[in-house]
Design an enzyme around this catalytic site. Sequence first.
Site, PDB file in Angstrom:
ATOM      1  CG  ASN A 103      -1.825   1.291   1.421  1.00 59.76           C
ATOM      2  OD1 ASN A 103      -2.456   1.575   0.692  1.00 59.76           O
ATOM      3  ND2 ASN A 103      -1.259   2.180   2.292  1.00 59.76           N
ATOM      4  CE1 TYR A 173       0.941   7.504  -6.937  1.00 56.34           C
ATOM      5  CE2 TYR A 173      -1.422   8.401  -8.084  1.00 56.34           C
ATOM      6  CZ  TYR A 173      -0.612   7.443  -7.100  1.00 56.34           C
ATOM      7  OH  TYR A 173      -1.560   6.938  -6.291  1.00 56.34           O
ATOM      8  CE  LYS A 177       0.716   3.811  -6.709  1.00 60.87           C
ATOM      9  NZ  LYS A 177       0.872   2.866  -5.746  1.00 60.87           N
TER      10      LYS A 177
END
Length: 272
Positions: A103, A173, A177
């Site tokens: 996470n 970002y 991911k």
Amino acid sequence: MGDMKTSLQGKLAIVTGGAGGMGRSHALRLAELGANVAIIDIDLKVAARYGETLSAASVRDEILNLGRDSIAIEADLSDRKAAFDAVHQIERHFGRIDILVNNAGGAITPIGSSSASMASEEDRNTLFAANFHTAVNMCQACVPALIKEGGVIVNISTVGVCLDDAAARFAMYSASKAAVEKYTRSLAVELGPKQVRVNCIAPGLIATPRVASQAAARNLATGGQADAIPLRRLGQASDITGVVEFLVSDLASYVTGECIRVSGGLQLQTRT
């Protein structure tokens, strides 16, 4: 079907970024389901920093109050040695690892200068370290123990992999991911024969305390944006935790290499 309230009894779950926000939600739910939980976070006081109200002095104490064992380790998991050292400490304490929830991470650079054409090398390196390198380091550190238990990995991505805002403010970002999603699929192929499942969750606009504290400045996860989501609300940490619970349970025993979008349908909208 077994009792879901104790479905993880005796198992050990690691939650990175577990000292607050979404990570805290995941950690507490896994503990409620019977698991002992190890938390690793770069800042174990992150909940207090963003005004998050806990039911005890720390997330670790909240887990202990649920009757589960827990340890909390402060470490920068983008450092490979720090990640492996943390995992070895957890193995020594618990003797096993069954679940890894990656996470940790986030859009932690200034978004005003994080677009595809403007992002600096420093910010790019920061984002890939926090999101991609952290996940890879933890997966590689945990794989031997997970193979022994037939364990489960859940990585966290973002719905931004498949859409952008008008200024593409989260380009780097989202790229970090996207790398996590591809890595998830490759790892699932590699570990499938060893009965280790690897999946991914891509959250949309989730109103965590950290996001809420920055919402006005970033024009992100605001009430007005909720009106553009098909389900007409911002997500809550519990919305993501529910999918974590599914993916680590026997209900998902034939699911691997998938990325589940949990965004209220945000990615379905046509941007004009």
